[in-house]
Enzyme design. Sequence first.
Site, PDB file in Angstrom:
ATOM      1  N   LYS A  78       0.853  -1.196   0.000  1.00 62.06           N
ATOM      2  CA  LYS A  78       0.000   0.000   0.000  1.00 62.06           C
ATOM      3  C   LYS A  78       0.877   1.230   0.000  1.00 62.06           C
ATOM      4  CE  LYS A  78      -4.151   1.802   0.763  1.00 62.06           C
ATOM      5  NZ  LYS A  78      -3.973   2.586  -0.473  1.00 62.06           N
ATOM      6  N   LYS A 102       4.806   1.942   8.750  1.00 61.74           N
ATOM      7  CA  LYS A 102       3.581   2.623   9.175  1.00 61.74           C
ATOM      8  C   LYS A 102       2.414   1.634   9.271  1.00 61.74           C
ATOM      9  CE  LYS A 102       3.232   6.932   7.616  1.00 61.74           C
ATOM     10  NZ  LYS A 102       2.827   8.142   6.906  1.00 61.74           N
ATOM     11  N   LYS A 114       5.403   2.613  -2.777  1.00 60.18           N
ATOM     12  CA  LYS A 114       5.261   4.021  -3.161  1.00 60.18           C
ATOM     13  C   LYS A 114       5.473   4.109  -4.654  1.00 60.18           C
ATOM     14  CE  LYS A 114       4.442   7.862  -0.975  1.00 60.18           C
ATOM     15  NZ  LYS A 114       3.697   8.007   0.277  1.00 60.18           N
ATOM     16  N   ASN A 229      -4.397  20.082   4.961  1.00 58.99           N
ATOM     17  CA  ASN A 229      -5.339  19.049   5.396  1.00 58.99           C
ATOM     18  C   ASN A 229      -5.028  18.582   6.821  1.00 58.99           C
ATOM     19  OD1 ASN A 229      -5.688  15.943   5.705  1.00 58.99           O
ATOM     20  ND2 ASN A 229      -7.319  16.570   4.335  1.00 58.99           N
ATOM     21  N   SER A 358      -7.762   4.611   4.748  1.00 56.94           N
ATOM     22  CA  SER A 358      -7.605   4.063   3.395  1.00 56.94           C
ATOM     23  C   SER A 358      -7.844   2.550   3.418  1.00 56.94           C
ATOM     24  CB  SER A 358      -6.203   4.324   2.861  1.00 56.94           C
ATOM     25  OG  SER A 358      -6.036   5.682   2.621  1.00 56.94           O
TER      26      SER A 358
END
Length: 424
Positions: A78, A102, A114, A229, A358
């Site tokens: 991811k 993470k 990534k 954000n 997510s």
Amino acid sequence: MAYIEPAPLKDKENPFEAMMSRFHVAAQILGLEDEIYNVLKNPARQVIVSLPVTMDDGSIRVFEGYRVIHSTILGPSKGGIRFDPHVNLDEVKALAAWMSWKCAVVDIPYGGAKGGVTCNPREMSTGEIERLMRAYTQAMADVFGPDQDIPAPDMGTGPREMAWLMDQYSRYKGMTTHAVVTGKPLVMGGSLGRTEATGRGVMVSAMAAMEKLKINPYKATCAVQGFGNVGSWAARLLHERGLIVQAVSDLSGAYFNAQGIDIEKAIKYRDANKGSLEGFTGAEKISNDDLLTLPVDLLVPAATEDVITSSNVVGIKARLIVEGANGPTSSKADNVINEKGIMVVPDILANAGGVTVSYFEWVQNRLGYKWTADRVNRRSDRIMKDAFNNVYKTSQEYKVPMRIAAYMVAIDKVAKTYKFRGGY
Ligand code: NAD
């Protein structure tokens, strides 16, 4: 005009080095075997593609695109896709590994990845960006997949690009495949609660840390760097929990008010002012450097990397730092922070609320079902709180700072899983 590669920033810490120096310390404390260390250090897969795209003037430009899968030990990988002129393989490798740690630290069943394309979306038309996104997706069609590798937005990309990615991938497969990507628009399978998720996770981490430090949130003060954000949501939610947010900032500078900034007013002002706080009244203007050294209880760097460095760390007075941004503290500042007894809730834990929601988007897509915002928030709060407690317990047990403890929790989980799964 031909694109000119900008020179690397010499005084900045290479993100790969910053990550590896912490990884190394944590691995040593864990007594990680050399063989496993090598497995975890190296990315599992690195894909580089050339993407010819027809520009609006009819010319054809070739862009370079990357996807690095650091690990699939815990599950499908991811990680976001970055469209930026600075994108390069080294940076993508570092960010992919970061995602592995993470996901592991918040205990969600993903590996890390990534992607990126070296381009400047600010100088491209909507049509050019769409063609580039579709070309990238097509080139990565065998890499991506709901059970293989699940992209998401990152710098320079957002829900619009994720919609194109989902559509292109679905055309390639001949079936609608929502779960191939997260960060989609709400109407096409995005999750409620995603926009505020990272700022919310920062708030949950901060509240948990304040409880351990016996800081009363109703008497606590705080400064937030970055009002995008993450920063604005963190400021709003911390204020709602009783804290006095004395300073906020963005690229235009920092804004200080000892009685507390009116966060709702600041958000409204920013939204009506092309996203900038420039000219915001009801506060005294100070510099971004001054914000970092304010005598507040809580400091939330939520703007960009490498803002707390060996040159300014001595002046930091906060008792608690909760890292909303990725890599805001250079590894060279770690020792001084530890000597000063400042608790740091590190990025891989504090800003993992985003990847957690997510993950919820992916779960909902696979279920073909939509959760309420309330359910999303409750579940992500629980995951963040559990992760915080786990890291805190490790830091107490091994007498190490929270950052090293977070890496230890993550590395230990991935290493143990690797051993159970077995290699060749
Ligand atoms: P954003 O673009 O919405 O906001 C960034 C804010 O920081 C803006 O207000 C900008 O003006 C300000 N800023 C930039 N450079 C600055 C500087 N040098 N000094 C002061 N202010 C500066 O970005 P965001 O999504 O809020 O992300 C912020 C950080 O959080 C980044 O490091 C990002 O990688 C990290 N992060 C974001 C998410 C997410 O879900 N958005 C998830 C995890 C980590």
